[in-house]
Write an enzyme that holds these catalytic residues in place. Structure first.
Site, PDB file in Angstrom:
ATOM      1  N   ASP A 107     -72.756 -23.867   7.137  1.00 25.97           N
ATOM      2  CA  ASP A 107     -72.599 -22.395   6.466  1.00 25.97           C
ATOM      3  C   ASP A 107     -71.756 -22.417   5.435  1.00 25.97           C
ATOM      4  OD1 ASP A 107     -72.415 -19.507   7.680  1.00 25.97           O
ATOM      5  OD2 ASP A 107     -70.043 -19.768   7.343  1.00 25.97           O
ATOM      6  N   HIS A 141     -80.155 -14.089  10.623  1.00 28.04           N
ATOM      7  CA  HIS A 141     -79.051 -13.098  11.313  1.00 28.04           C
ATOM      8  C   HIS A 141     -78.436 -12.269  10.290  1.00 28.04           C
ATOM      9  CE1 HIS A 141     -76.830 -16.331  10.043  1.00 28.04           C
ATOM     10  NE2 HIS A 141     -75.926 -15.979  10.363  1.00 28.04           N
ATOM     11  N   ASP A 142     -78.588 -12.618   8.775  1.00 34.82           N
ATOM     12  CA  ASP A 142     -77.957 -11.703   7.939  1.00 34.82           C
ATOM     13  C   ASP A 142     -78.872 -10.787   7.216  1.00 34.82           C
ATOM     14  OD1 ASP A 142     -75.420 -12.975   8.294  1.00 34.82           O
ATOM     15  OD2 ASP A 142     -76.061 -14.710   7.004  1.00 34.82           O
ATOM     16  N   ASP A 154     -74.230 -24.654  14.130  1.00 30.76           N
ATOM     17  CA  ASP A 154     -73.784 -24.095  12.770  1.00 30.76           C
ATOM     18  C   ASP A 154     -72.470 -24.905  12.486  1.00 30.76           C
ATOM     19  OD1 ASP A 154     -73.649 -21.970  10.864  1.00 30.76           O
ATOM     20  OD2 ASP A 154     -75.077 -20.906  12.052  1.00 30.76           O
ATOM     21  N   GLU A 157     -76.305 -23.719   3.700  1.00 33.96           N
ATOM     22  CA  GLU A 157     -76.840 -22.568   3.197  1.00 33.96           C
ATOM     23  C   GLU A 157     -76.290 -22.201   2.003  1.00 33.96           C
ATOM     24  OE1 GLU A 157     -75.691 -17.819   4.503  1.00 33.96           O
ATOM     25  OE2 GLU A 157     -74.086 -19.434   4.484  1.00 33.96           O
TER      26      GLU A 157
HETATM   27  C1  GLC Z   1     -72.767 -17.040   6.458  1.00 37.78           C
HETATM   28  C2  GLC Z   1     -73.421 -16.364   7.865  1.00 37.78           C
HETATM   29  C3  GLC Z   1     -72.801 -15.066   8.000  1.00 37.78           C
HETATM   30  C4  GLC Z   1     -71.301 -15.377   7.937  1.00 37.78           C
HETATM   31  C5  GLC Z   1     -70.857 -15.850   6.685  1.00 37.78           C
HETATM   32  C6  GLC Z   1     -69.363 -16.259   7.073  1.00 37.78           C
HETATM   33  O1  GLC Z   1     -73.197 -16.381   5.468  1.00 37.78           O
HETATM   34  O2  GLC Z   1     -74.804 -16.612   7.709  1.00 37.78           O
HETATM   35  O3  GLC Z   1     -73.307 -14.637   9.062  1.00 37.78           O
HETATM   36  O4  GLC Z   1     -70.923 -13.788   8.129  1.00 37.78           O
HETATM   37  O5  GLC Z   1     -71.527 -17.124   6.557  1.00 37.78           O
HETATM   38  O6  GLC Z   1     -69.063 -17.323   7.779  1.00 37.78           O
END
Ligand code: GLC
Ligand code: CA
Length: 548
Positions: A198, A324-325, A97, A255
């Site tokens: 990310d 995971h979100d 990540d 993402e």
């Molecule tokens: C992304 C991740 C998430 C995190 C956020 C801030 O959305 O998937 O888990 O809290 O970024 O880094």
């Protein structure tokens, strides 16, 4: 163009909750190494691990205080190197990540930046004076509250789109970019196989940092307008690509909230040399208040089909329904009460056989479900706690808040992986850092390995089928039975070979007619109810795959 990462099936690991190897109740890198044979046997080719870097854990590792150190709870750099080596020894690949929209407030860069107004790293973050005695502007943080935090020492505010312990890096600053690129090369030279990037959608901020007109605290979209996929963001991506990504044979997945199918090609069009794939958000509506609602099949058809068509012959999709979100997909789209196994496998067939690289989130392959929360103390996620506070201020009752977070909260996907029916679900010998889902005796890997009809074995069958049939990897996607209110059906076509995937996304049986979609001469190759009873009728949550 054929490519290894297009043919791969990927698996996402949340290290804290995957497997504890040393009995401290916290998942770790050696725990992942222990389970590589399980992943290999399932048919996984590519592993993405969520952040394992040094971090004070305000946002479970997404707040990094040293990009080149491993979080002590997860092990050491030697453990990481061994993990990477063992992944490669099994013919699999590993991506990590890349979290560079922000750092932790404990990162040395930030400590320097905050130390004085004229520190050379002051411009590495986004500092502003207060405006009329208040925050520099009205931006809301994605995890609620103001996006600004006041620093008493230097009497200025810094911007943080996520928690106040995650200050945003200033991507306008070329020293920041150089430092980030050096760090990326350091990992790539170690031999990792790419990055999941990310929060890439947020790197670019509206340059004047003006107020957002008419902010609506209950909706994210308007509040994020000034930093979500903002004009000019692609220049940063090009810069990163030119300086780093293009020089390695790797895979990248951004993402990418705020990107819609009509612009997808700009991001992942192959000739553009930017990213290989994006995790788009249209079907999950993450961070939105409606996130907990079950979407209509018609909406899913519209969204998935738009993405499939937009990238046909031009770019590649990342396929996913959990991470995971998000909450667990069987709880969200399926029917855990009456058709748990059927709906888990039906949703699997639905997304897995589209064109793209499928990602499986840990536990999805056994149909793990949302968990039960009884009070504030049952939540770990910083965004859930902030949401709790905000809803309480709005006068919502504890029951309403729990109901909302049960349907939307990120903690649902972060309960420990359910390996077997022993204490702590086989995740750890000690009390786990986070409560195991109470249903682990019923839903776990060990029992599903024994059961030919399990969700796990259905995933295995899907993976094998996809591996054997190039049509299911590279074939063109065509939506079928477009107006059907229960059935989501599509075909895949390549060089005269055709498959049809049929999924009844409802808890009632569903019919269609031969005139609408004929299966004459088609061969049944996979399904979650066997044998087929009636060709033109699907049971509740029945999924079937035919080869024509
Ligand atoms: C992304 C991740 C998430 C995190 C956020 C801030 O959305 O998937 O888990 O809290 O970024 O880094
Ligand atoms: Ca441990």
């Amino acid at each position: 163009m054929a490519n290894w990462w297009k043919e791969a099936v990927a698996y996402q690991i949340y290290p804290r909750s995957f497997k504890d190897s040393n009995g401290d109740g916290i998942g770790d890198l050696n725990g992942i190494s222990e389970k590589l044979d399980y992943l290999k046997d399932l048919g996984i080719d590519l592993i993405w691990i969520c952040p394992m870097y040094k971090s004070p854990n305000d946002d479970n590792g997404y707040d990094i205080s040293d990009y080149q150190e491993i979080m002590a709870e997860f092990g050491s750099m030697a453990d990481f190197d061994r993990l990477l080596e063992q992944v490669h020894a099994r013919g699999m690949r590993l991506i990590i990540d890349l979290v560079v929209n922000h750092t932790s407030d404990e990162h040395p860069w930030f400590l320097e930046s905050r130390s004085s107004r004229n520190n050379p790293k002051r411009g590495w973050y986004i500092w502003r004076d207060s405006k009329n005695g208040a925050e520099p502007n009205n931006w809301e943080g994605i995890f609620k509250g103001s996006a600004w935090e006041f620093d008493p020492q230097t009497q200025q505010y810094y911007l943080h789109l996520f928690t106040r312990r995650q200050p945003d890096l200033n991507w306008e600053n070329h020293d920041v970019r150089r430092a980030v690129y050096d760090m990326m090369r350091w990992w790539l030279d170690k031999g990792i196989d790419g990055f999941r990037i990310d929060a890439i959608a947020h790197l670019k901020k509206e340059p004047l940092l003006d107020d957002v007109p008419n902010p609506d605290k209950l909706r994210y979209a308007p509040a994020m307008k000034s930093h979500l996929n903002y004009d000019g963001l692609l220049d940063y991506v090009d810069d990163m690509s030119r300086n780093v990504l293009q020089h390695y044979d790797i895979v990248t997945v951004g993402e990418m909230n705020g990107l819609y199918a009509e612009n997808a090609e700009e991001w992942v069009g192959e000739h553009r040399g930017r990213l290989n794939m994006v995790f788009q958000f249209e079907h999950v509506r993450l961070w939105e208040p409606e996130a907990g609602l079950r979407p209509e099949p018609a909406a899913l058809k519209r969204i998935f089909t738009a993405w499939q068509e937009a990238l046909e012959g031009k770019g590649w999709n990342a396929l996913y329904v959990e991470n995971h979100d998000l909450t667990r997909i069987t709880s969200r789209w399926g029917d855990t009460e009456h058709y748990w196994r059927e709906s888990a496998t039906c949703i699997a067939a639905l997304y897995f056989l589209m064109q793209g690289t499928p990602f499986i989130y840990q536990g999805q392959e056994i149909g793990m479900t949302n968990t039960r929360f009884e009070g504030l103390e049952d939540f770990d996620d910083v965004s859930a706690k902030n949401m709790w506070r905000e809803m309480a201020e709005q006068g919502k009752s504890e029951e309403e808040i729990i109901a909302f977070l049960t349907n939307t909260g990120r903690d649902n996907s972060r309960t420990p992986m359910q390996w077997n029916a022993w204490p702590n679900a086989g995740f750890s010998d000690a009390k786990p850092w986070f409560k195991v889902n109470a249903n682990y005796e019923m839903i776990n890997v060990a029992s599903q390995q024994q059961d030919p009809d399990s969700v796990l074995n259905f995933y295995r069958a899907l993976i094998q089928l996809r591996r054997q049939e190039r049509t299911l990897i590279y074939g063109r996607y065509v939506l079928e039975l477009e107006g059907h209110s229960q059935i989501y059906a599509y075909s895949r076509m390549l060089e005269g070979v055709e498959f049809v995937v049929l999924c009844n996304m409802s808890s009632k049986s569903a019919r269609w007619s031969e005139a609408e979609l004929s299966l004459d001469g088609a061969r049944f190759v996979l399904g979650n109810y066997a044998p087929v009873e009636e060709t033109y009728r699907l049971h509740a949550w029945e999924a079937r795959v035919y080869k024509l």
